[in-house]
Design an enzyme around this catalytic site. Structure first.
Site, PDB file in Angstrom:
ATOM      1  CE1 TYR A  63      -3.197  -3.407   0.226  1.00 15.72           C
ATOM      2  CE2 TYR A  63      -3.604  -2.486   2.591  1.00 15.72           C
ATOM      3  CZ  TYR A  63      -3.258  -2.881   1.531  1.00 15.72           C
ATOM      4  OH  TYR A  63      -4.724  -4.079   1.720  1.00 15.72           O
ATOM      5  CB  SER A  91      -5.150 -11.577   1.702  1.00 14.56           C
ATOM      6  OG  SER A  91      -5.673 -11.149   1.450  1.00 14.56           O
ATOM      7  CG  ASN A  92      -6.633 -11.386  -2.282  1.00 15.24           C
ATOM      8  OD1 ASN A  92      -7.720 -11.396  -1.885  1.00 15.24           O
ATOM      9  ND2 ASN A  92      -5.765 -10.422  -1.802  1.00 15.24           N
ATOM     10  CD  GLN A 150      -7.333  -8.383   4.480  1.00 16.40           C
ATOM     11  OE1 GLN A 150      -7.295  -7.736   3.443  1.00 16.40           O
ATOM     12  NE2 GLN A 150      -6.534  -9.046   5.334  1.00 16.40           N
ATOM     13  CE1 TYR A 194     -10.412  -7.688  -1.341  1.00  9.53           C
ATOM     14  CE2 TYR A 194      -9.227  -9.151  -0.259  1.00  9.53           C
ATOM     15  CZ  TYR A 194      -9.351  -8.476  -1.723  1.00  9.53           C
ATOM     16  OH  TYR A 194      -9.432  -9.215  -2.327  1.00  9.53           O
ATOM     17  N   PRO A 225     -16.058  -5.191   2.626  1.00 17.17           N
ATOM     18  CG  PRO A 225     -15.982  -4.220   4.628  1.00 17.17           C
ATOM     19  CD  PRO A 225     -15.017  -3.873   3.445  1.00 17.17           C
ATOM     20  CG  LEU A 226     -18.708  -1.020   3.559  1.00 16.57           C
ATOM     21  CD1 LEU A 226     -18.679   0.517   4.199  1.00 16.57           C
ATOM     22  CD2 LEU A 226     -20.318  -1.862   3.791  1.00 16.57           C
ATOM     23  CE  LYS A 240     -18.966   7.088  -0.977  1.00 20.62           C
ATOM     24  NZ  LYS A 240     -17.654   6.849   0.042  1.00 20.62           N
TER      25      LYS A 240
END
Length: 320
Positions: free
Chosen positions: A57, A151-152, A171, A199, A201-202, A210
Site C-alpha cells: 500500500y 489473503s486471496n 482475508q 475486505y 465489506p461495503l 452513495k
C-alpha cells in the site's frame, strides 16, 4: 467494542478492523496524509483497535502513516496486521519484508502477518508455499510475528499452506454483494477455527448507497474496473439497495452499517472497513452495536442474492 479471538491464538481482535489501503494513496484519488491520520486516531478512539495494512500500500507509505497516527498509543492497545506481497515470497525476501514493515510501523512485533496474494499472482515468480511458510514460522519463533494469515487464497491454496504451519486467518473479498467465500472457504474456516477477515465489506462503497445510477469513476480509481460497478451488475445493485433502505431506516442506521452488521453476524467473519476521514471511521464503528434478528439476517441475505446470483464464475472482483 466487544473483542473476538483470532483463530486459535490469544490475540483479541475487534469485529470491525480499520483497513488502510487508501492511506497508501497509490490507486486512490484525493487522499491526504493528514486526513488518514485523523481517521486512524478516530477509529481507535471509537473502539476499532485492530488495524490492517500491507507493504504494497503505497510501498510502505500506509504503514508509515499508521506509525505517525499511533505514535502516542500504548503498543498493547493495538493489534497490527500487515502483509507481504507476492513478489517477496522467497525465504530471505519474507524475512526482509517483515523487518521493513516493523521499521515502517515502528513496532517490535507484528500481531498478524499475512501472505497478500498467492505466489505467481500479477506475473510474480512461483515460490513453493513450503518455502514461504518456513520463513513465516521462523519469524514466529523469533517473536517478530504472533500469527500467520493468508489473503486471496482459494480453499486448495489454504489447505496446502496449512500443511506447513498454523494459519489463523484468511482475508478474502466478502460482502453482501460478493460472496464467493461462502462456497468452500467458509466451511473449511469453520471446521478449522480460522478467522475470516473480509475486505471490501461495503463492495468498495457500493453498499453505502452513495453512488447512484450513471455514476462515473475517475479512470485512475481502482473502482472503475470493479465488476460490481458495471452494466447489469450495477443496475441490480441499485435495486437491492432500494430494498435494504427500509431495514436500515427501521434501525435508524446507514446502509453501510446495515451491510457491516450483516457481515459480522456471519460465521467466523470480521469486516475490514476503510475510512477516508474521521467521520467515516466513527460512523463505521457504530455497526458493531447493531443487533439484527435472525429474520432480518435472512431477509438481507435474500436481497443480496439479487446481485450475487447473476455474477460470473470468476471470483476476482476487478477486470484488470
Amino acid at each position: 467494542m466487544e473483542k473476538r479471538r483470532l483463530g486459535t491464538t490469544d490475540i483479541q481482535i475487534t469485529p470491525i478492523l480499520l483497513g488502510t489501503w487508501q492511506a497508501g494513496q497509490k490507486q486512490w484519488v484525493g487522499i491526504e496524509d493528514e486526513e488518514s491520520i485523523k481517521a486512524i486516531r478516530a477509529a481507535v478512539d471509537a473502539g476499532i483497535t485492530t488495524i490492517d495494512t500491507a507493504e504494497v500500500y503505497g510501498n510502505g507509505h500506509s504503514e508509515q502513516v499508521i506509525a505517525q497516527a499511533l505514535t502516542d498509543v500504548p503498543r498493547e492497545q493495538i493489534v497490527y496486521a500487515t502483509k507481504v506481497f507476492a513478489n517477496h515470497l522467497k525465504y530471505d525476501q519474507v524475512l526482509e519484508a517483515c523487518d521493513r514493515s516493523l521499521k515502517n510501523l515502528k513496532i517490535e512485533y507484528i500481531d498478524l502477518y499475512q501472505i497478500h496474494w498467492p505466489s505467481g499472482s500479477f506475473n510474480t515468480e512461483i515460490v513453493p508455499i513450503e518455502e514461504t511458510m518456513r520463513a513465516l514460522n521462523q519469524l514466529k519463533q523469533q517473536g517478530k510475528i504472533r500469527a500467520i494469515g493468508v489473503s486471496n487464497f482459494s480453499r486448495a491454496q489454504l489447505e496446502e499452506a496449512a500443511q506447513y504451519g498454523r494459519i489463523d486467518s484468511i482475508q478474502p473479498p466478502y460482502s453482501l454483494f460478493w460472496r464467493w467465500v461462502e462456497k468452500d472457504v467458509m466451511p473449511y474456516c469453520i471446521e478449522n477455527n480460522i478467522s475470516i477477515l473480509a475486505y471490501s465489506p461495503l463492495a468498495q462503497g457500493l453498499l453505502t448507497g452513495k453512488f447512484g445510477r450513471g455514476h462515473q469513476f475517475d479512470p485512475q480509481d481502482n473502482r472503475a474496473k470493479n465488476k460490481l460497478f458495471q452494466g447489469e451488475n450495477y443496475e441490480r445493485a441499485q435495486q437491492a439497495l432500494e430494498k435494504l433502505r427500509p431495514i436500515a431506516e427501521r434501525h435508524q442506521i446507514s446502509l453501510a452499517n446495515l451491510a457491516i452488521a450483516w457481515l459480522i453476524a456471519q460465521p467466523q467473519t470480521q469486516a475490514i472497513v476503510g475510512a477516508r476521514n474521521a467521520e467515516q471511521a466513527v460512523g463505521n464503528a457504530k455497526a458493531a452495536e447493531v443487533k439484527l434478528t435472525s429474520e432480518e439476517l435472512a431477509e438481507i441475505d435474500a436481497i443480496g442474492r439479487i446481485v450475487t446470483d447473476h455474477l460470473d464464475e470468476n471470483p476476482v472482483m476487478w477486470n484488470f
